[in-house]
Design a protein around this motif. Structure first.
Motif, PDB file in Angstrom:
ATOM      1  N   LEU A 221       0.811  -1.217   0.000  1.00  0.00           N
ATOM      2  CA  LEU A 221       0.000   0.000   0.000  1.00  0.00           C
ATOM      3  C   LEU A 221       0.843   1.266   0.000  1.00  0.00           C
ATOM      4  O   LEU A 221       0.526   2.241  -0.695  1.00  0.00           O
ATOM      5  CB  LEU A 221      -0.939  -0.010   1.213  1.00  0.00           C
ATOM      6  N   LYS A 222       1.922   1.269   0.754  1.00  0.00           N
ATOM      7  CA  LYS A 222       2.781   2.448   0.809  1.00  0.00           C
ATOM      8  C   LYS A 222       3.401   2.715  -0.554  1.00  0.00           C
ATOM      9  O   LYS A 222       3.475   3.874  -1.005  1.00  0.00           O
ATOM     10  CB  LYS A 222       3.865   2.267   1.862  1.00  0.00           C
ATOM     11  N   GLU A 223       3.839   1.647  -1.221  1.00  0.00           N
ATOM     12  CA  GLU A 223       4.417   1.795  -2.559  1.00  0.00           C
ATOM     13  C   GLU A 223       3.393   2.360  -3.534  1.00  0.00           C
ATOM     14  O   GLU A 223       3.716   3.204  -4.376  1.00  0.00           O
ATOM     15  CB  GLU A 223       4.918   0.442  -3.058  1.00  0.00           C
ATOM     16  N   ALA A 224       2.138   1.915  -3.426  1.00  0.00           N
ATOM     17  CA  ALA A 224       1.083   2.406  -4.311  1.00  0.00           C
ATOM     18  C   ALA A 224       0.830   3.891  -4.079  1.00  0.00           C
ATOM     19  O   ALA A 224       0.635   4.660  -5.023  1.00  0.00           O
ATOM     20  CB  ALA A 224      -0.195   1.602  -4.103  1.00  0.00           C
ATOM     21  N   CYS A 225       0.845   4.319  -2.817  1.00  0.00           N
ATOM     22  CA  CYS A 225       0.667   5.748  -2.522  1.00  0.00           C
ATOM     23  C   CYS A 225       1.813   6.565  -3.108  1.00  0.00           C
ATOM     24  O   CYS A 225       1.598   7.644  -3.677  1.00  0.00           O
ATOM     25  CB  CYS A 225       0.567   5.964  -1.013  1.00  0.00           C
ATOM     26  N   ARG A 226       3.027   6.060  -2.963  1.00  0.00           N
ATOM     27  CA  ARG A 226       4.181   6.750  -3.563  1.00  0.00           C
ATOM     28  C   ARG A 226       4.004   6.873  -5.076  1.00  0.00           C
ATOM     29  O   ARG A 226       4.311   7.907  -5.682  1.00  0.00           O
ATOM     30  CB  ARG A 226       5.468   5.977  -3.264  1.00  0.00           C
ATOM     31  N   ALA A 227       3.497   5.801  -5.698  1.00  0.00           N
ATOM     32  CA  ALA A 227       3.311   5.803  -7.145  1.00  0.00           C
ATOM     33  C   ALA A 227       2.267   6.825  -7.573  1.00  0.00           C
ATOM     34  O   ALA A 227       2.388   7.441  -8.637  1.00  0.00           O
ATOM     35  CB  ALA A 227       2.908   4.404  -7.623  1.00  0.00           C
TER      36      ALA A 227
END
Length: 333
Positions: A221-227
């Motif tokens: 989820l954190k990676e998706a927010c960064r993306a």
């Protein structure tokens, strides 16, 4: 910020409770029918106005010259929401038949109607006199989803023009797969301050997998927010799903808030639950609340929605919404 315009998809929902979803060619009983507002515009606008009556909320869209359009105007006026609808002489007001099982699961049969022709030209001056402009749903607004040589889509051009005027922008979308989704939503994100979407939509636009079957891949989820920030979101990226809500702000702060652990029998329906969550986040953005506080409020707004079988029947005041925090515990992740 105290003024917000919610623009885009405006519908009338016909919520039909059924015993079971039939196989092709078979029959099932409709045990109840209720007419309600539907779509991003009336759902989110009504949720916001009930949550915070002090806000000036404008609903902007395109409707037909028919009974459904008159119904939307009447309902919004009764809620204290200012309606700024263009009237289509040729197309009917959009509507959705919402087939709902008693466990809350629902299936949508959707007619876009006048929503397909909604464009920036339909926005009157009063709809553009706002602090925050929220647009939804991308992929259901044909003219705004149309290609634009400079900005990618007509929606992105509109959002860019609003940002240049100092108006903050937010977007919502619908779940879909494929390159069309990534192209249309990606173009809009480049001109978006706040993005709020579910895990299916976030995975589709970022390419970051967030579910493996029924299992949430929480570590992604954190990676998706960064993306989402890399795609152009400038102030906050929020992802919600049945298990939790998570978000990242412009400083890189990331947090997760579990959903409420609701007892058996509480959920009457899930129509408009995503819009209710979004309304909670829009309130938080307008009031400058910290991300964790906003996610907590948004999850409570969604829980209120789940207590009703239509899209806005469960919407409550801020005090009544916050009271759910003491009534129910949160899920353990």
């Amino acid at each position: 910020m105290n003024t917000i315009t919610v623009a885009g998809s405006a519908l009338t929902d016909l919520v039909k409770t059924i015993d079971a979803y039939p196989q092709r060619g078979m029959l099932t009983d409709i045990t109840a029918v209720r007419q309600s507002v539907g779509g991003c515009v009336p759902n989110t606008a009504v949720d916001l106005k009930r949550l915070a009556p002090e806000l000036c909320v404008t609903a902007a869209g395109r409707v037909g010259k028919d009974a459904f359009g008159a119904y939307l105007r009447e309902r919004l006026a009764g809620e204290g929401v200012r309606a700024a609808f263009a009237e289509d002489e040729k197309r009917s007001t959009g509507f959705t038949d919402v087939m709902t099982l008693k466990n809350g699961e629902r299936t949508f049969f959707h007619a876009r109607g006048a929503n397909a022709a909604f464009s920036a030209d339909d926005l009157p001056e009063e709809a553009l006199d706002c602090d925050l402009f929220h647009l939804g749903y991308l992929l259901l607004l044909d003219r705004l989803d149309a290609a634009d040589a400079e900005y990618g889509t007509a929606a992105a051009r509109l959002l860019h023009s609003l940002q240049r005027k100092g108006i903050r922008t937010a977007v919502d979308t619908v779940s879909a797969e494929g390159g069309k989704f990534r192209r249309i939503v990606g173009a809009a994100l480049a001109c978006t301050d706040y993005a709020v979407m579910n895990e299916i939509e976030a995975a589709a636009v970022t390419g970051v997998p967030l579910r493996n079957g029924d299992k949430l891949i929480a570590e992604n989820l954190k990676e998706a927010c960064r993306a989402l920030f890399k795609a152009g979101v400038s102030r906050a990226a929020v992802i919600h799903c049945p298990e939790l809500g998570c978000g990242m702000d412009e400083t890189g702060n990331f947090c997760v808030v579990p959903s409420l652990d609701l007892p058996r029998g509480y959920i009457a329906g899930a129509v408009g639950a995503g819009d209710a969550f979004c309304a909670g986040m829009l309130y938080a953005f307008m009031k400058g609340l910290p991300m964790e506080e906003g996610l907590s409020l948004a999850s409570l707004c969604a829980a209120c929605n789940l207590s009703s079988d239509d899209s806005v029947g469960g919407a409550r005041s801020l005090a009544q919404t916050l009271a759910l925090e003491k009534q129910f515990k949160r899920r353990k992740l």
